[in-house]
Write an enzyme that holds these catalytic residues in place. Structure first.
Site, PDB file in Angstrom:
ATOM      1  N   ASN A 194     -10.872   4.348 -12.697  1.00  0.00           N
ATOM      2  CA  ASN A 194     -10.076   3.643 -11.683  1.00  0.00           C
ATOM      3  C   ASN A 194      -8.895   4.510 -11.241  1.00  0.00           C
ATOM      4  O   ASN A 194      -8.176   5.058 -12.085  1.00  0.00           O
ATOM      5  CB  ASN A 194      -9.561   2.339 -12.325  1.00  0.00           C
ATOM      6  CG  ASN A 194      -8.944   1.370 -11.347  1.00  0.00           C
ATOM      7  OD1 ASN A 194      -9.547   1.045 -10.325  1.00  0.00           O
ATOM      8  ND2 ASN A 194      -7.747   0.886 -11.645  1.00  0.00           N
ATOM      9  N   HIS A 230      -4.184   1.017  -2.723  1.00  0.00           N
ATOM     10  CA  HIS A 230      -2.810   0.618  -2.401  1.00  0.00           C
ATOM     11  C   HIS A 230      -2.439   1.347  -1.109  1.00  0.00           C
ATOM     12  O   HIS A 230      -1.989   2.485  -1.135  1.00  0.00           O
ATOM     13  CB  HIS A 230      -1.859   0.989  -3.539  1.00  0.00           C
ATOM     14  CG  HIS A 230      -2.093   0.200  -4.787  1.00  0.00           C
ATOM     15  ND1 HIS A 230      -1.894  -1.169  -4.842  1.00  0.00           N
ATOM     16  CD2 HIS A 230      -2.521   0.557  -6.016  1.00  0.00           C
ATOM     17  CE1 HIS A 230      -2.187  -1.608  -6.058  1.00  0.00           C
ATOM     18  NE2 HIS A 230      -2.583  -0.583  -6.786  1.00  0.00           N
ATOM     19  N   GLU A 260      -7.622  -2.918  -6.437  1.00  0.00           N
ATOM     20  CA  GLU A 260      -6.198  -3.316  -6.398  1.00  0.00           C
ATOM     21  C   GLU A 260      -5.697  -3.346  -4.954  1.00  0.00           C
ATOM     22  O   GLU A 260      -4.550  -2.983  -4.675  1.00  0.00           O
ATOM     23  CB  GLU A 260      -5.355  -2.331  -7.235  1.00  0.00           C
ATOM     24  CG  GLU A 260      -5.818  -2.201  -8.673  1.00  0.00           C
ATOM     25  CD  GLU A 260      -4.929  -1.290  -9.529  1.00  0.00           C
ATOM     26  OE1 GLU A 260      -3.807  -0.960  -9.120  1.00  0.00           O
ATOM     27  OE2 GLU A 260      -5.391  -0.912 -10.626  1.00  0.00           O
ATOM     28  N   ASP A 262      -4.020  -3.677  -1.593  1.00  0.00           N
ATOM     29  CA  ASP A 262      -2.906  -4.282  -0.857  1.00  0.00           C
ATOM     30  C   ASP A 262      -2.455  -3.265   0.190  1.00  0.00           C
ATOM     31  O   ASP A 262      -2.740  -2.083   0.073  1.00  0.00           O
ATOM     32  CB  ASP A 262      -1.752  -4.768  -1.766  1.00  0.00           C
ATOM     33  CG  ASP A 262      -1.180  -3.720  -2.694  1.00  0.00           C
ATOM     34  OD1 ASP A 262      -1.373  -2.512  -2.459  1.00  0.00           O
ATOM     35  OD2 ASP A 262      -0.510  -4.103  -3.686  1.00  0.00           O
TER      36      ASP A 262
END
Ligand code: 9MR
Length: 405
Positions: A194, A230, A260, A262
């Site tokens: 990741n 991100h 993740e 955003d």
């Protein structure tokens, strides 16, 4: 009255499976062949009933990830003393909601207890400590996790290895050793590498592909690459540049997940920034939809209220699809449309927006009719109501959490 011919009607009906009227993000993702759409969460947020009600809305979230509570400093703060309380709260919540759990994370340079980061190690002693950590944690959560982020953020931006305590002491072999230890503890859980800034081509994405090959060359199992994603409003990689990197990972025989997601902006938020954010979310989700090996998408919490961004990037924020008052932003509609769904947005008396077909969302505790299904109804420090709506029972999960089921 307008008459619709049967031919036109048949055409429209033929299109309907693509357009899931009023569905949520997870429902739409599953209809597109994905395993889940999900969100990160954190223990402290679960005492906020309105927050919890939406997190429990499985029409939007079929998967959750603990943002902090499975990290090394939380679980093994002292060598060989394991504390699973906080991680278990999130794992139990996922179980209660029938949501998949992405487990996060086993080996990372950050949020390490000082006995690891400042310890005096040899190659052999650090390998032993790392294997002990992995074996204990993966065994504890065996059967609970869809996937583990086994190694997190091992790369610098130029694609070289990050100079962590693991790399300094063991060299790149710490990565396959970690994967092998995780596979030995739970042969069924998916094992992921990741990282961030590996969502479009460049040195770092190439290095992530080399990590997959490295693990494979050691004969260890690696199942997936997690793209943290991100992103920044206006400089999010295009759909096509994300698509080409996704297919490069897929060509190595691994699956891909956005882990993740955003998309932050410089505050204050404006209509123009929100519109660009919607485009950026749409393109990213569309890249996953178009790639068969991309199995799911997780946002790094769903509301701006609990986003990590403002604490880390001064003056930036508004990165999530829901604002700090839990109203859906244009980004929500963008994600949903990329997943083939359409939104019919209404606003509840609590000021929360919700899709019309969502039957599990309702106002939280304290109403005369009792707490709705999935709502919290007890737990250490809990100050809300304890009476469930008719047909549901306040069910104990652990000292911190009971839920109307
Ligand atoms: O969301 C997490 C935040 O609450 C913590 O303060 C932070 C500490 O490093 O970690 C955040 O989560 C990170 C994740 O574990 C790995 N990728 C980057 C995420 C954002 O920092």
């Amino acid at each position: 009255m307008v008459r619709v011919s049967s031919k036109i009607l048949a055409l429209v009906v033929g299109v309907l499976p693509q357009l899931i009227q009023g569905s949520g993000l997870h429902t739409a993702a599953v209809a597109k062949g994905k395993l889940y759409f999900g969100s990160a969460t954190d223990n402290s947020e679960l005492t906020d009933t309105a927050y919890l009600t939406q997190l429990n809305n499985t029409d939007d979230f079929g998967q959750i990830t603990p943002g902090n509570s499975q990290k090394w400093d939380t679980i093994e703060p002292t060598q060989n003393q394991f504390s699973y309380t906080k991680g278990d709260v999130i794992a139990n919540l996922a179980k209660a909601n029938d949501q998949k759990l992405r487990c996060h994370t086993l080996v990372w340079h950050s949020q390490l207890p000082s006995w690891v980061s400042s310890g005096t190690w040899t190659n052999a002693t650090l390998i032993a400590a790392m294997k002990n950590h992995i074996t204990n944690v993966v065994t504890h959560y065996k059967g609970d996790c869809y996937a583990w982020d086994v190694v997190n953020e091992a790369l610098n931006e130029d694609g070289s290895y990050r100079d962590s305590i693991f790399y300094q002491t063991i060299g790149p072999a710490y990565i396959p050793i970690a994967f092998a230890a995780a596979a030995a503890a739970d042969p069924d859980v998916k094992l992921y590498y990741n990282d961030y800034n590996i969502e479009s081509s460049g040195s770092k994405a190439m290095a992530a592909q080399n990590i997959v090959k490295l693990v494979q060359s050691y004969g260890a199992k690696i199942d997936g690459v997690g793209l943290q994603a991100h992103f920044i409003v206006g400089s999010t990689p295009s759909q096509s540049s994300q698509a080409s990197v996704l297919s490069a990972y897929a060509a190595l025989g691994v699956e891909i997940a956005y882990t993740e997601l955003d998309i932050r902006m410089t505050l204050p938020s404006t209509d123009a920034l929100l519109a660009q954010q919607k485009t950026d979310y749409t393109n990213t989700v569309a890249a996953c939809v178009a790639e068969k090996s991309c199995i799911g998408i997780t946002i790094w919490d769903w509301t701006d209220k609990y986003s990590w961004v403002p604490n880390t990037f001064s003056g930036q924020g508004a990165a999530c699809p829901w604002d700090e008052n839990y109203a859906k932003k244009p980004a929500y509609t963008g994600i949903l449309s990329a997943l083939g769904g359409t939104a019919t947005t209404t606003t509840t008396s609590a000021g929360q927006s919700t899709t019309s077909s969502t039957s599990t969302t309702s106002s939280s505790g304290g109403s005369t009719t009792g707490i709705a299904r999935w709502g919290q109804c007890g737990g250490s420090g809990w100050t809300g109501g304890t009476t469930c709506a008719s047909g549901y029972t306040c069910t104990y999960f652990n000292d911190y959490y009971s839920q109307c089921l």
